[in-house]
Enzyme design. Structure first.
Site, PDB file in Angstrom:
ATOM      1  N   LYS A   1       4.772  -2.294 -23.050  1.00 21.02           N
ATOM      2  CA  LYS A   1       5.641  -3.398 -23.476  1.00 21.02           C
ATOM      3  C   LYS A   1       5.744  -4.407 -22.331  1.00 21.02           C
ATOM      4  CE  LYS A   1      10.257  -4.602 -25.174  1.00 21.02           C
ATOM      5  NZ  LYS A   1      11.451  -4.186 -25.915  1.00 21.02           N
ATOM      6  N   GLU A  27       7.500  -0.393 -19.743  1.00 23.10           N
ATOM      7  CA  GLU A  27       7.942  -1.792 -19.794  1.00 23.10           C
ATOM      8  C   GLU A  27       8.171  -2.368 -18.400  1.00 23.10           C
ATOM      9  OE1 GLU A  27      11.395  -4.733 -21.695  1.00 23.10           O
ATOM     10  OE2 GLU A  27      11.590  -2.575 -21.957  1.00 23.10           O
TER      11      GLU A  27
END
Length: 355
Positions: A225, A183
């Protein structure tokens, strides 16, 4: 390049593919005690463990919701919590066909010599913690790197530090059986336009995949992500179709086809915006070798929290709101969302957001 091929290889590939199943996505319920406290105070509910547990039970035990969810990211406290009837949340999720995940980073620290840029900490005992979480039933992990767009940001130093940090985390997770969610969040804060966001996102993602390859990470056993490519929070808005085109183009230029799924963070968009943007991406007819789904926290919970307000008598109303958002986002992963679900249209943006 020789990617990780240890004892968890097949399990990692299978679990990453499962999380990316079209029609399903991730519920991010890994807010720290401080962050969930802010959510609870917004509905005048005290931030004590029982209230945090009650909120999680509302979400995890919502009838019909788990069919739209493939994974739930938990905070360490929640990994060991139980329903009021004494059933561990991990068992509730597994029985609902949902993989439990765990947030493993320990927050950000400032990079000395930069204008308040950060890197993420938590590597020191990460292997030991991952082994413990796997034992407790977790099958994937999340580590959030945070970058910002400014006149001279993100600096090459911040990009490199965060890419290397994500890659080190990813290989440690894989060695301990956890699928790493990578992420690299580029904050929406600022007056920049969508072209600037696209340029920065491409640069950051390219650096991340270079680092992942250098660390011999098995890409088939990872998930991405990222932020959606949007104009800054102080810039003029654009349509979901424009966001979809820019975002998918950015992914095409940077994300290897070996990655099974891209699960977007909502980044402070309203519930409705996040769903419409995801839907527009899945309606695009272009090359998309990965499934495009969601890993939403605020954008799945905002209207549910408002409906609940911490009161037992509001439970059914709150669960109906949560089920509606889960179903809407499930449809968005298939490009079939019609915009008919009750949703909160209020922006959920928090400047310099910390989990």
């Amino acid at each position: 390049m020789s990617a990780y091929c240890g004892k968890y290889k097949d399990e990692l590939i299978k679990n990453a593919a499962y999380i990316g199943t079209p029609g399903k996505g991730i519920l991010a319920a890994d807010e720290s005690t401080g962050t969930i406290g802010k959510r609870l105070s917004s509905i005048n509910v005290e931030n004590v463990e029982e209230n945090r547990r009650a909120l999680r039970e509302l979400l995890f035990c919502c009838p019909g919701a788990l069919q739209y969810i493939s994974g739930v990211i938990l905070f360490e406290e929640t990994l060991y919590q139980k329903t009021k009837d004494g059933k561990p949340f991990v068992d509730v999720l597994k029985e609902g066909g949902v993989l439990p995940g765990i947030k493993v980073d320990k927050g950000t620290i400032e990079v000395v010599g930069t204008d308040k840029e950060t890197t993420t900490q938590g590597h020191d005992d990460l292997g030991k913690r991952c082994a413990k979480y796997y034992e407790a039933g977790a099958r994937f992990a999340k580590w959030r790197a945070v970058l910002k767009i400014g006149p001279n940001e993100p600096s090459q130093l911040a990009i490199d530090l965060n890419a290397q940090g994500l890659a080190r985390y990813a290989i440690i997770c894989q060695e301990n059986g956890l699928v790493p969610i990578v992420e690299p969040e580029i904050l929406v804060d600022g007056p920049h336009d969508i072209d600037r966001c696209a340029y920065v996102t491409e640069t950051v993602l390219a650096a991340c995949y270079k680092a992942l390859n250098e660390h011999h990470v098995l890409l088939e056993g990872t998930l991405l992500k990222p932020n959606m490519v949007t104009p800054g929070s102080d810039s003029k808005k654009v349509t979901p179709e424009v966001i979809a085109e820019y975002t998918v183009r950015t992914l095409q230029r940077t994300v290897p086809a070996a990655v099974p799924a891209v699960l977007f963070l909502s980044g402070g968009q309203s519930e409705e915006e996040a769903t419409r943007n995801l839907n527009a991406m899945n309606k695009l007819s272009t090359k998309k070798p990965w499934s495009l789904s969601f890993s939403f926290g605020r954008a799945l919970q905002a209207s549910t929290l408002k409906a609940w307000a911490g009161k037992v008598e509001n439970l059914e109303k709150a669960r109906a709101a949560f089920l509606a958002r889960c179903k809407a986002n499930s449809e968005a992963t298939l490009g079939t969302y019609k915009g008919d679900a009750a949703a909160d249209t209020e922006s959920l943006h928090v400047k310099d957001y910390k989990y």
